[in-house]
Design an enzyme around this catalytic site. Structure first.
Site, short mmCIF file in Angstrom:
data_model
loop_
_atom_site.label_atom_id
_atom_site.label_comp_id
_atom_site.label_asym_id
_atom_site.label_seq_id
_atom_site.Cartn_x
_atom_site.Cartn_y
_atom_site.Cartn_z
N SER A 96 23.16 -14.33 49.68
CA SER A 96 23.79 -13.64 50.82
C SER A 96 24.46 -12.32 50.42
O SER A 96 23.78 -11.40 50.02
CB SER A 96 24.76 -14.61 51.48
OG SER A 96 25.20 -14.10 52.69
N ASP A 238 24.00 -7.68 55.18
CA ASP A 238 24.20 -8.22 53.84
C ASP A 238 22.81 -8.52 53.23
O ASP A 238 21.79 -8.18 53.83
CB ASP A 238 25.11 -9.46 53.89
CG ASP A 238 24.48 -10.61 54.65
OD1 ASP A 238 23.66 -10.36 55.54
OD2 ASP A 238 24.80 -11.78 54.36
N ASP A 240 20.85 -11.07 52.90
CA ASP A 240 19.85 -11.87 53.61
C ASP A 240 19.86 -11.59 55.12
O ASP A 240 19.21 -12.31 55.89
CB ASP A 240 20.01 -13.36 53.33
CG ASP A 240 21.33 -13.93 53.82
OD1 ASP A 240 22.30 -13.17 53.94
OD2 ASP A 240 21.38 -15.14 54.11
N ASP A 242 21.76 -11.92 57.66
CA ASP A 242 22.25 -12.76 58.75
C ASP A 242 23.56 -12.19 59.31
O ASP A 242 24.14 -12.74 60.24
CB ASP A 242 22.40 -14.24 58.34
CG ASP A 242 23.37 -14.46 57.21
OD1 ASP A 242 23.78 -13.47 56.56
OD2 ASP A 242 23.72 -15.63 56.95
MG MG Z 1 24.28 -13.72 54.53
#
Ligand code: MG
Length: 455
Positions: A96, A238, A240, A242
């Site tokens: 992340s 960020d 990844d 999300d």
């Molecule tokens: Mg993330």
């Protein structure tokens, strides 16, 4: 829940998180997954150790009889969308927002939602058992699937008010931070009808452009790009993707809490419930009160938030929006998962009749102060937590110890807690009066530092 912490397994790749351990986690997860599905999707973000962990996870899953769809580099919400569409569980190799040397593992179920705490605990308890390996001719097979990013974009386009956004003729500056969002967000916002400018938009797991955490100090270049390109909005993700964090049309950073408050105000009706974590801002508290809705607080971490949303919805409570001030926002009617691109598209919907600075103006005037206090040894962490406990009991404040210590002072609040993912104790304070927030945060940070240095 020692293994999965508050947001999955994380650690420095190859030293703290080894391929052998990833394989064990995959075997443990595979035997829980096998109850619903004999196929599992495996994706990753751009980290340089990503492929290595995908290979270990795939091997672990195949060894307990699961077939594997290797979906390559995709945002976590894209993997989750694929899992929901295909009705199969998934494993995401990502750390992340953590620095480049980290990696980690997140698990989701056949509904595309992070596993519940109960199911994670079952995976965890399997890790130390001898895995039930498949016999040699019943091991899983793996195949490459390269349509996941495209399908994710298509589904997202269908779910937003594309015409309304296109009519506003927006220019958006996007900084995916060399993470997985580089492969989806620039194309997506072009398809929505925005003019797109990018920075750090080539996938690169060394994260040469900036640290993957989308916080103000890492995003100066995006602010400059917004000003230079005369954009209406800056969007940062960020590693990844999300999460989404924004800059207004003047190139000014928008606090994540202010964006969450603006999105919440647009989404919320009386009688609804909003789910957020114990570090939630006074802004959200105020929005919820204005509308006549309820606020449900959980420990910090997306797992707690999704679990709480599920429980509330199972009880018939409407939860149209949930999330944290770090840009991790969930619109449960769309999908019970944080989604940086969807969040950004929903924010664009707010810009069709006024600029971003005006959208968030009602949520200005609050001051946040954060201190991150690093430690090296467990004994130091213990002493630091004791110091927080002592300060909390001496404080002239109402204390909530759902997760760390939240001290409500009436005109301000403070939260002190050890991070679930890094060797850091975090101290946050918020007040309308900047001096007041700084004073409270500093006093706590000083006490915590003194306790650390004494060990
Ligand atoms: Mg993330």
């Amino acid at each position: 829940m020692d293994v999965f912490g508050s947001s999955g397994v994380r650690g420095v790749a190859l030293s703290e998180l080894t391929p052998a351990y990833a394989l064990r986690i995959a075997q443990a997860a595979g035997s829980v997954f096998a109850e619903d599905s004999d196929r599992v999707a495996v994706g990753r973000d751009t980290r340089t150790t990503g492929q290595l962990f995908v290979d270990a996870v795939t091997s672990g899953l195949a060894s307990v009889g699961c077939d594997v769809d290797r979906v390559g580099i995709v945002p976590t919400p894209a993997l989750q969308a694929y899992c929901e569409q295909e009705n199969i569980p998934g494993v995401m190799v990502t750390a992340s927002h953590n620095p480049p040397e980290y990696n980690g593992i997140k698990l989701c179920g056949t509904d595309g939602v992070e596993l519940t705490r109960d199911r994670l605990e079952r995976v965890e308890s399997n890790i130390d058992d001898t895995p039930e390996r498949a016999v040699w001719n019943e091991s899983g097979a793996s195949r490459h699937v390269d349509t996941v990013a495209r399908r994710y974009r298509e589904q997202l386009l269908d779910a937003i008010d594309r015409e309304r956004i296109a009519a506003a003729d927006l220019t958006v500056a996007i900084d995916p931070g060399n993470g997985a969002g580089a492969l989806t967000s620039p194309e997506l916002f072009t398809d929505i009808g925005c003019t797109v400018k990018t920075i750090n938009a080539q996938p690169d797991g060394t994260f040469p452009g900036r640290n993957p955490e989308p916080v103000r100090e890492n995003l100066d270049d995006l602010g400059r790009l917004v000003r230079a390109s005369d954009a209406d909005l800056g969007i940062a993700h960020d590693g990844d993707a999300d999460r989404a964090i924004f800059f207004d049309e003047r190139g000014e950073f928008i606090e994540g809490d202010a964006a969450l408050a603006a999105l919440t105000a647009a989404e919320l009706d009386a009688g609804d419930t909003v789910v957020s974590a114990v570090n939630t801002s006074q802004r959200l508290v105020d929005v919820v009160e204005d509308v006549g809705a309820e606020l449900h607080l959980t420990p910090i971490g997306s797992t707690y938030i999704t679990t709480a949303i599920r429980e509330l919805r199972d009880d018939g409570v409407p939860v149209p929006i949930a999330g944290e001030g770090n840009g991790g926002i969930i619109f449960p009617d769309y999908r019970l998962a944080r989604d940086g691109a969807y969040t950004a598209a929903r924010f664009c919907e707010l810009l069709t009749d006024r600029p971003a600075s005006e959208v968030v103006a009602p949520y200005g005037g609050y001051h946040n102060v954060r201190h991150n206090i690093h430690y090296e040894r467990a004994a130091q962490r213990e002493a630091m937590v004791e110091a927080i406990e002592e300060a909390a009991s001496d404080a002239d404040a109402e204390v909530d110890d759902t997760d760390g210590y939240r001290l409500e002072y009436g005109d301000a609040w403070l939260l002190a807690r050890p991070s679930g993912t890094e060797p850091v104790v975090r101290v946050y304070a918020e007040a309308r009066d900047r001096d007041r927030a700084e004073e409270l945060a500093e006093a706590m940070a000083d006490a915590v530092e003194a306790a650390r240095d004494a060990r």
